[in-house]
Design a protein around this motif. Structure first.
Motif, PDB file in Angstrom:
ATOM      1  N   HIS A   9       0.806  -1.227   0.000  1.00  0.00           N
ATOM      2  CA  HIS A   9       0.000   0.000   0.000  1.00  0.00           C
ATOM      3  C   HIS A   9       0.838   1.276   0.000  1.00  0.00           C
ATOM      4  N   PHE A  10       2.021   1.218   0.606  1.00  0.00           N
ATOM      5  CA  PHE A  10       2.811   2.443   0.797  1.00  0.00           C
ATOM      6  C   PHE A  10       4.152   2.382   0.066  1.00  0.00           C
ATOM      7  N   TYR A  11       4.186   1.676  -1.066  1.00  0.00           N
ATOM      8  CA  TYR A  11       5.452   1.543  -1.788  1.00  0.00           C
ATOM      9  C   TYR A  11       5.968   2.890  -2.292  1.00  0.00           C
ATOM     10  N   LYS A  12       5.063   3.816  -2.611  1.00  0.00           N
ATOM     11  CA  LYS A  12       5.497   5.147  -3.046  1.00  0.00           C
ATOM     12  C   LYS A  12       6.129   5.905  -1.879  1.00  0.00           C
ATOM     13  N   ARG A  13       5.554   5.759  -0.707  1.00  0.00           N
ATOM     14  CA  ARG A  13       6.128   6.402   0.482  1.00  0.00           C
ATOM     15  C   ARG A  13       7.495   5.805   0.793  1.00  0.00           C
ATOM     16  N   TYR A  14       7.628   4.501   0.591  1.00  0.00           N
ATOM     17  CA  TYR A  14       8.920   3.835   0.795  1.00  0.00           C
ATOM     18  C   TYR A  14       9.975   4.452  -0.115  1.00  0.00           C
ATOM     19  N   GLU A  15       9.648   4.635  -1.382  1.00  0.00           N
ATOM     20  CA  GLU A  15      10.576   5.229  -2.334  1.00  0.00           C
ATOM     21  C   GLU A  15      10.911   6.676  -1.977  1.00  0.00           C
ATOM     22  N   GLN A  16       9.899   7.406  -1.523  1.00  0.00           N
ATOM     23  CA  GLN A  16      10.103   8.819  -1.180  1.00  0.00           C
ATOM     24  C   GLN A  16      11.061   8.986   0.001  1.00  0.00           C
ATOM     25  N   TRP A  17      11.099   7.983   0.891  1.00  0.00           N
ATOM     26  CA  TRP A  17      12.004   8.060   2.038  1.00  0.00           C
ATOM     27  C   TRP A  17      13.440   8.242   1.572  1.00  0.00           C
ATOM     28  N   GLU A  19      14.547   9.627  -1.086  1.00  0.00           N
ATOM     29  CA  GLU A  19      14.769  10.972  -1.610  1.00  0.00           C
ATOM     30  C   GLU A  19      14.830  11.980  -0.455  1.00  0.00           C
ATOM     31  N   LYS A  20      13.911  11.853   0.486  1.00  0.00           N
ATOM     32  CA  LYS A  20      13.858  12.787   1.610  1.00  0.00           C
ATOM     33  C   LYS A  20      15.100  12.684   2.496  1.00  0.00           C
ATOM     34  N   ASN A 147       3.991   4.812  12.377  1.00  0.00           N
ATOM     35  CA  ASN A 147       4.653   4.543  11.107  1.00  0.00           C
ATOM     36  C   ASN A 147       4.045   3.299  10.459  1.00  0.00           C
TER      37      ASN A 147
END
Length: 210
Positions: A9-17, A19-20, A147
């Motif tokens: 469900h949160f694979y995009k958030r995983y990727e964004q981590w 970058e952030k 989290n």
């Protein structure tokens, strides 16, 4: 059951981590460089391939379909599976890499036994993880319900990890550490030093002894 749901469900958030917190990611890469040997490697819990790609690892095992697809798009040959029951024949690899995977498996000892099984004689297991006893480890424990990933995690101290590795036939340990501040305070890559007990991220190498 493997803890797949948050990664689906949160694979995009995983990727964004990545970058952030790019300087943190670079720090972890530098620590792992110290302990990754030469040879044919495989990553267990490949995720999206953020750690396989920098080290030229072409093979991976990942239970999450969404994460596996991203890793495939990055050139990694992925098989769906879990750490406790790897769909791989015996004695295939020179090293096994597991980065932030140990906190998401159901049975860590069984996962290490499986890693030993697929390793060649004198092969290595390489782990990257947040030490439970570190400042960041304690922060994650205190805030884990907030989290979507760490809500399902079980954190381990380095002593606990080493004990289980010894039980499953590993020895000759080498440790490096990094990430000495809280994540939001890190604006450039952190230093990497030998040992553990100061840095929150530990890179560990252990040799298959039997």
């Amino acid at each position: 059951m493997p803890k797949i749901e948050p990664f689906e469900h949160f694979y995009k958030r995983y990727e964004q981590w990545f970058e952030k917190h790019h300087p943190v990611y670079l720090s972890e890469i530098e620590a792992l460089k110290k302990v990754i040997p030469e040879g044919k490697g495989i990553e267990i819990g490949t995720g999206t391939g953020r750690f396989s790609v920098p080290f030229g690892i072409k093979y991976g095992v990942e239970p999450s379909l969404k994460m596996a697809q991203i890793a495939k798009n990055r050139g990694i040959q992925i098989v769906r599976g879990i750490a406790e029951k790897l769909p791989i024949k015996n004695n295939q690899f020179d090293f096994v890499l597991m980065v932030t995977t140990i906190c998401f498996v159901d049975n860590l000892k069984k996962s290490f036994e499986e890693a030993a099984r697929i390793l060649k004689r004198n092969g290595y297991i390489v782990l990257g993880y947040i030490d439970k006893n570190s400042p960041l480890g304690q922060f994650y424990l205190e805030h884990k319900e907030e989290n979507p990933f760490y809500k399902y995690a079980t954190f381990y101290s380095t002593e606990e990890v080493v004990s289980l590795l010894k039980e499953t036939g590993f020895g000759d340990f080498v440790f490096y550490q990094t990430v000495f501040k809280m994540l939001d305070q890190i604006k450039e890559p952190e230093q990497v030093i030998k040992g553990y007990g100061k840095g929150s991220f530990v890179a560990l190498q252990a040799k298959k002894l039997f």
